[in-house]
Design a protein around this motif. Structure first.
Motif, short mmCIF file in Angstrom:
data_model
loop_
_atom_site.label_atom_id
_atom_site.label_comp_id
_atom_site.label_asym_id
_atom_site.label_seq_id
_atom_site.Cartn_x
_atom_site.Cartn_y
_atom_site.Cartn_z
N ALA A 125 -55.27 -22.88 5.75
CA ALA A 125 -56.50 -23.48 6.30
C ALA A 125 -57.46 -23.87 5.17
O ALA A 125 -58.12 -24.91 5.24
CB ALA A 125 -57.17 -22.51 7.28
N VAL A 184 -57.87 -11.34 6.77
CA VAL A 184 -57.25 -10.67 7.91
C VAL A 184 -58.24 -9.73 8.59
O VAL A 184 -58.18 -9.51 9.80
CB VAL A 184 -56.02 -9.83 7.43
N THR A 188 -57.24 -12.88 -0.33
CA THR A 188 -56.82 -11.56 -0.82
C THR A 188 -56.54 -10.63 0.35
O THR A 188 -56.92 -10.92 1.49
CB THR A 188 -57.94 -10.90 -1.66
N LEU A 240 -64.81 -21.33 5.46
CA LEU A 240 -64.36 -22.72 5.48
C LEU A 240 -65.53 -23.67 5.21
O LEU A 240 -65.38 -24.66 4.48
CB LEU A 240 -63.68 -23.04 6.82
N TYR A 275 -62.54 -5.29 -6.44
CA TYR A 275 -62.33 -6.19 -7.59
C TYR A 275 -63.61 -6.48 -8.36
O TYR A 275 -63.68 -7.43 -9.11
CB TYR A 275 -61.75 -7.54 -7.08
N PHE A 333 -51.65 -9.09 -7.88
CA PHE A 333 -52.71 -9.41 -8.85
C PHE A 333 -52.46 -10.74 -9.56
O PHE A 333 -52.90 -10.94 -10.70
CB PHE A 333 -52.85 -8.31 -9.92
N PRO A 343 -52.40 -17.17 -1.80
CA PRO A 343 -52.81 -15.79 -1.54
C PRO A 343 -52.55 -14.96 -2.80
O PRO A 343 -51.57 -15.22 -3.51
CB PRO A 343 -51.87 -15.35 -0.41
N GLN A 366 -49.92 -21.85 9.34
CA GLN A 366 -51.07 -21.40 10.16
C GLN A 366 -51.91 -20.33 9.46
O GLN A 366 -52.83 -19.78 10.05
CB GLN A 366 -50.57 -20.84 11.49
P1 FAD Z 1 -53.50 -14.72 7.30
O1 FAD Z 1 -53.04 -13.40 7.80
O2 FAD Z 1 -52.57 -15.87 7.42
O3 FAD Z 1 -54.85 -15.15 7.98
C1 FAD Z 1 -55.87 -14.23 8.29
C2 FAD Z 1 -56.45 -14.59 9.63
O4 FAD Z 1 -57.05 -15.89 9.57
C3 FAD Z 1 -55.40 -14.66 10.74
O5 FAD Z 1 -55.89 -13.94 11.84
C4 FAD Z 1 -55.31 -16.15 11.05
O6 FAD Z 1 -54.97 -16.39 12.40
C5 FAD Z 1 -56.72 -16.60 10.77
N1 FAD Z 1 -56.84 -18.03 10.56
C6 FAD Z 1 -55.94 -18.92 10.13
N2 FAD Z 1 -56.44 -20.15 10.11
C7 FAD Z 1 -57.72 -20.06 10.51
C8 FAD Z 1 -58.77 -21.00 10.67
N3 FAD Z 1 -58.59 -22.29 10.42
N4 FAD Z 1 -59.97 -20.56 11.07
C9 FAD Z 1 -60.18 -19.24 11.33
N5 FAD Z 1 -59.21 -18.31 11.20
C10 FAD Z 1 -57.98 -18.71 10.79
N6 FAD Z 1 -53.64 -8.46 -1.73
C11 FAD Z 1 -54.43 -8.10 -2.78
O7 FAD Z 1 -55.64 -7.97 -2.62
N7 FAD Z 1 -53.90 -7.89 -4.02
C12 FAD Z 1 -52.59 -8.03 -4.27
O8 FAD Z 1 -52.18 -7.86 -5.41
C13 FAD Z 1 -51.74 -8.40 -3.20
N8 FAD Z 1 -50.40 -8.55 -3.40
C14 FAD Z 1 -49.62 -8.97 -2.37
C15 FAD Z 1 -48.25 -9.17 -2.61
C16 FAD Z 1 -47.45 -9.65 -1.60
C17 FAD Z 1 -46.00 -9.93 -1.90
C18 FAD Z 1 -47.99 -9.89 -0.31
C19 FAD Z 1 -47.10 -10.40 0.80
C20 FAD Z 1 -49.32 -9.69 -0.06
C21 FAD Z 1 -50.16 -9.23 -1.08
N9 FAD Z 1 -51.52 -9.05 -0.89
C22 FAD Z 1 -52.32 -8.63 -1.92
C23 FAD Z 1 -52.16 -9.39 0.41
C24 FAD Z 1 -52.41 -10.90 0.50
O9 FAD Z 1 -53.20 -11.34 -0.57
C25 FAD Z 1 -53.11 -11.23 1.82
O10 FAD Z 1 -52.29 -10.83 2.88
C26 FAD Z 1 -53.39 -12.72 1.96
O11 FAD Z 1 -54.14 -13.20 0.88
C27 FAD Z 1 -54.16 -12.97 3.25
O12 FAD Z 1 -54.32 -14.37 3.42
P2 FAD Z 1 -53.44 -15.18 4.46
O13 FAD Z 1 -53.82 -16.60 4.38
O14 FAD Z 1 -52.00 -14.86 4.27
O15 FAD Z 1 -53.99 -14.50 5.79
#
Ligand code: FAD
Length: 322
Positions: free
Chosen positions: A18, A191, A146, A202, A153, A103, A99, A13
């Motif tokens: 997506a 987020v 991200t 999208l 960046y 980096f 995601p 999800q």
């Molecule tokens: P999600 O939290 O899954 O989605 C964001 C929102 O979009 C949610 O509210 C969800 O409900 C909503 N959504 C989902 N589907 C849809 C849809 N179809 N239409 C509209 N809304 C929707 N970040 C950095 O910038 N640099 C880093 O180096 C970095 N390192 C990381 C290392 C780790 C181990 C982790 C766990 C995270 C790190 N992050 C970093 C953060 C990470 O990149 C972000 O948390 C991630 O990219 C966010 O994307 P997501 O898809 O997981 O978001």
């Protein structure tokens, strides 16, 4: 065309998932065949070891690249690796969806690269860069989410620039294997943005997917320009740009074309760096670092700039490393 999407997010999800789903449905709607390797759904094991192979040339001492060459000769890859290699060999475009983690790509996707991009079958000998399996005709693209926003960046932010972060993937994986990289698709900080902004991401991805084989790719330097893995046969120039003629309405009308040409030079690998002082200062200066064969080529490029007649150029050739 056949497109392989390798997707690496553990939450179906998520916004990253997506994006992968959007890419798949838009590409299918455009008439392409799409194969998705959803690594978490497949429970893909990213850890390389003896298990990558069904038979070993030297069971006593594991040298992965030697075993990969051996497996390439005898058909000795394990079933999971073999299945992914076949998907890779059959695709016309390779998309990585993930995601940004530390980096870079998440470990499960890095592990896919470590296992599937195997020496012998996929790369090695003449199979590198423009000679690689992508044959400098197939395309590669990153779909990435991200945590940080774009200002972190953009080269002035706290983190390394997007180009720096993307280099191991765009250059080290895609172009090293002959896939022409497209500009990465980045959904910044999904987020923290509104529903409308996520919907816009999208729909912008859908447009790019419709045009996947037509949009201009990033021009990477060919191996032929670096004989024997040595230095570039092309030169580097620093151009200092200043104002020659007063700005008039025509000048202002041409600024957008000028910016588009600079962006195009960047995509073509001709403009390596660009910086500018405050353009409202009458003594403003711009600084270009160019990659070109000789100063004549630089002169000709500069003369093509839409604003050329308004500008003065001072060009200096940089010394090559010894
Ligand atoms: P999600 O939290 O899954 O989605 C964001 C929102 O979009 C949610 O509210 C969800 O409900 C909503 N959504 C989902 N589907 C849809 C849809 N179809 N239409 C509209 N809304 C929707 N970040 C950095 O910038 N640099 C880093 O180096 C970095 N390192 C990381 C290392 C780790 C181990 C982790 C766990 C995270 C790190 N992050 C970093 C953060 C990470 O990149 C972000 O948390 C991630 O990219 C966010 O994307 P997501 O898809 O997981 O978001």
């Amino acid at each position: 065309m056949n497109i392989l999407i390798v997707h690496a997010h553990h939450e179906p999800q998520s916004f990253s998932s997506a994006l992968a789903q959007q890419a798949e449905s838009s590409l299918k709607a455009a008439g392409h065949q799409v194969v998705v390797s959803d690594l978490h759904k497949m429970d893909f094991d990213p850890v390389s070891g003896r298990e990558n192979f069904t038979s070993l040339k030297d069971p006593q001492y594991l040298k992965q690249q030697i075993e990969e060459m051996h497996a390439s000769e005898v058909g000795g890859f394990s079933a999971d690796v073999e299945a992914e290699i076949v998907k890779l060999e059959q695709c016309d475009a390779l998309l990585f969806s993930f995601p940004l983690w530390w980096f870079g790509m998440p470990a499960i996707l890095k592990g896919w690269c470590d296992k599937v991009l195997a020496m012998g079958r996929i790369y090695g000998g003449p199979k590198l860069y423009e000679g690689g399996i992508g044959q400098a005709t197939k395309r590669g693209m990153v779909l990435m989410t991200t945590g940080g926003g774009p200002s972190a960046y953009d080269g002035w932010g706290l983190n390394p620039s997007l180009d720096v972060i993307m280099a191991p993937i765009q250059h080290g994986v895609l172009w090293f294997n002959g896939f022409l990289p497209l500009e990465p698709f980045v959904a910044w900080s999904p987020v923290r943005v509104s529903d409308e902004e996520r919907a816009a991401y999208l729909s912008s991805l859908a447009s790019r997917m419709e045009n996947l084989f037509e949009e201009p790719h990033v021009q990477m330097p060919p191996m032929a320009d670096f004989p024997n893995w040595g230095h570039d046969i092309r030169n580097r120039y620093i151009v200092v740009v200043s104002q020659k003629l007063e700005r008039d309405q025509r000048f202002h009308d041409l600024v957008a074309d000028e910016q588009a040409m600079l962006a195009d030079w960047k995509r073509q690998g001709k403009l390596l760096e660009f910086s500018i002082s405050d353009p409202n200062d009458s003594q403003w200066r711009a600084f270009l670092k160019l990659r070109a064969t000789n100063s004549k080529e630089v002169e000709s490029m500069l003369s093509e700039l839409p604003l050329a007649e308004y500008l003065s150029f001072q060009t200096t050739e940089l010394a090559k490393p010894a």
